[in-house]
Design an enzyme around this catalytic site. Structure first.
Site, PDB file in Angstrom:
ATOM      1  CE1 TYR A  53     -17.336  10.800 -15.864  1.00 20.46           C
ATOM      2  CE2 TYR A  53     -15.882  10.922 -14.034  1.00 20.46           C
ATOM      3  CZ  TYR A  53     -16.758  10.355 -15.016  1.00 20.46           C
ATOM      4  OH  TYR A  53     -16.834   8.890 -14.512  1.00 20.46           O
ATOM      5  CE  LYS A 101     -12.550   7.318 -18.946  1.00 20.04           C
ATOM      6  NZ  LYS A 101     -12.289   7.036 -17.461  1.00 20.04           N
ATOM      7  NE  ARG A 150      -1.921   1.901   3.375  1.00 19.84           N
ATOM      8  CZ  ARG A 150      -1.416   1.134   4.532  1.00 19.84           C
ATOM      9  NH1 ARG A 150      -1.781  -0.069   4.628  1.00 19.84           N
ATOM     10  NH2 ARG A 150      -0.663   1.548   5.662  1.00 19.84           N
ATOM     11  CG  ASP A 166      -9.657  15.553 -15.672  1.00 16.33           C
ATOM     12  OD1 ASP A 166      -8.944  14.940 -16.212  1.00 16.33           O
ATOM     13  OD2 ASP A 166     -10.763  14.970 -15.307  1.00 16.33           O
TER      14      ASP A 166
END
Length: 382
Positions: A104, A202, A51, A177
């Site tokens: 978005y 993406k 982690r 973004d």
């Protein structure tokens, strides 16, 4: 890798030296949760628990930082996990952000349905209107301007450098973004932004086979705060997901050039079609942000939106009739996708000021043979 090294060279090599044990040129997938320590507290190369850090994730984070021109990169389980971690890093109850009025839907939902409950407020503003942005700032309260450029799905183009100047004068950060543009087409940190965010699902991944997110920062103090919250919150990317994104980044430049080539042809085709009332693409002369996009982007991207002249039902029919374009959410993969934002990706903003037109169709233009894409859109529209 030096900052002067070419983009594709960095995409292939940054953070990805041959394995010192075997000489493997592809970074291994370190599928491990824990690491043997050389005595109590004696961490081997800084690794103790995956982690906190994992060598495959380290390779991806170093590569992303190099591609965006930042000092530190951070990989997460999704784009929204990256957003949430960043907001928890920089915000507290009473914080305020300025966000795009065509953001978005998932980002808006995170602000409106999750962080609003903890006293974080967000004001939607058209980021192309610099006076409106300045008017929306609240001195002493506004933590950041959240920027999408191009926006999703209306492809508005915001002036990153101008927004950075406004934000920094008010003591606020600028977060960009950069998912739609990708690191290849746009470099927000070089234009004055403080943080770059990606849904690596993406274009960075590029093959519709992984979900991930990333943050890249340049300021060392902010990087340390993000690193603390990444570990404390724990929404990190797994090693196999990191490996898939690394693999995708190697071909990002060549893929993006093909995406852009095809999108330019698709946008021109739609602009001349009688069944289309408006075609939205930053590379068209009709787009109000074309000149700005040409200045701050390498090319105009692979996303195209258009409005169907006959209305919502016909827009739904077009989405149902394509055969090469796949009806589906997401974007940035090698295959072309078509969707109806009002009923799909942006359903969460229905009834708000971010609601998108009902006759809008969004395309993620892939890298297939462009003549097949044009023929498919033609038969669907006709």
């Amino acid at each position: 890798m030096s900052d002067t090294t070419g983009f594709s060279t960095r995409a292939i090599h940054a953070g990805q030296q041959p394995d010192p044990t075997t000489g493997a040129v592809v970074p291994p997938i370190y599928a491990t949760s824990t690491y043997a320590q050389d005595g109590v507290g004696g961490l081997r190369n800084g690794y103790e628990y995956s982690r906190s850090a994992n060598p495959t994730r380290t390779a991806l984070e170093e590569c992303l930082a190099s591609l965006e021109g930042g000092s530190r990169g951070f990989a997460f389980a999704s784009g929204l996990a990256a957003e949430d971690t960043l907001l928890r890093t920089i915000c507290r109850p009473g914080s305020h952000l300025v966000i795009p009025n065509d953001a978005y839907g998932g980002t808006f939902r995170l602000f409106a349905k999750v962080h609003a409950r903890w006293g974080v407020q967000a004001t939607p503003v058209p980021l192309t209107d610099l006076a409106a942005v300045e008017a929306a700032l609240r001195p002493g309260e506004t933590t950041a301007i959240w920027v999408e450029t191009p926006t999703n799905p209306l492809l508005a183009v915001a002036d990153i450098a101008a927004l950075a100047a406004i934000a920094h004068d008010a003591g606020a950060l600028v977060i960009v973004d950069n998912t739609f543009a990708s690191p290849y087409l746009q470099q927000p940190l070089a234009l004055g932004a403080d943080v770059v965010m990606h849904s690596t699902t993406k274009y960075c991944g590029g093959h519709s086979d992984v979900v991930g997110g990333a943050l890249v920062v340049d300021d060392p103090d902010l990087a340390e705060k993000v690193a603390f919250h990444q570990n404390a919150i724990g929404a990190v990317a797994g090693p196999f997901d990191c490996w898939l994104v690394l693999r995708g980044l190697k071909t990002l430049a060549v893929r993006m050039d093909r995406h852009c080539d095809n999108a330019e042809r698709v946008a021109a085709f739609l602009s001349d079609h009688a069944g289309v009332s408006e075609t939205i693409y930053p590379g068209l002369d009709s787009h109000p942000g074309r000149e700005l996009a040409a200045r701050q982007m390498r090319r105009f991207g692979g996303m195209v939106s258009f409005r169907v002249a006959a209305g919502e039902q016909h827009a739904l029919d077009v989405c149902a009739r394509t055969r090469v374009f796949t009806l589906g959410e997401s974007l940035g993969g090698v295959e072309s996708l078509i969707e109806h934002p009002g009923r799909m990706t942006h359903a969460s903003v229905a009834g708000t000021e971010l609601e998108v037109p009902a006759d809008l169709v969004r395309l993620s233009v892939g890298i297939e043979d462009v003549e097949d894409l044009l023929a498919d859109l033609g038969q669907a529209l006709d």
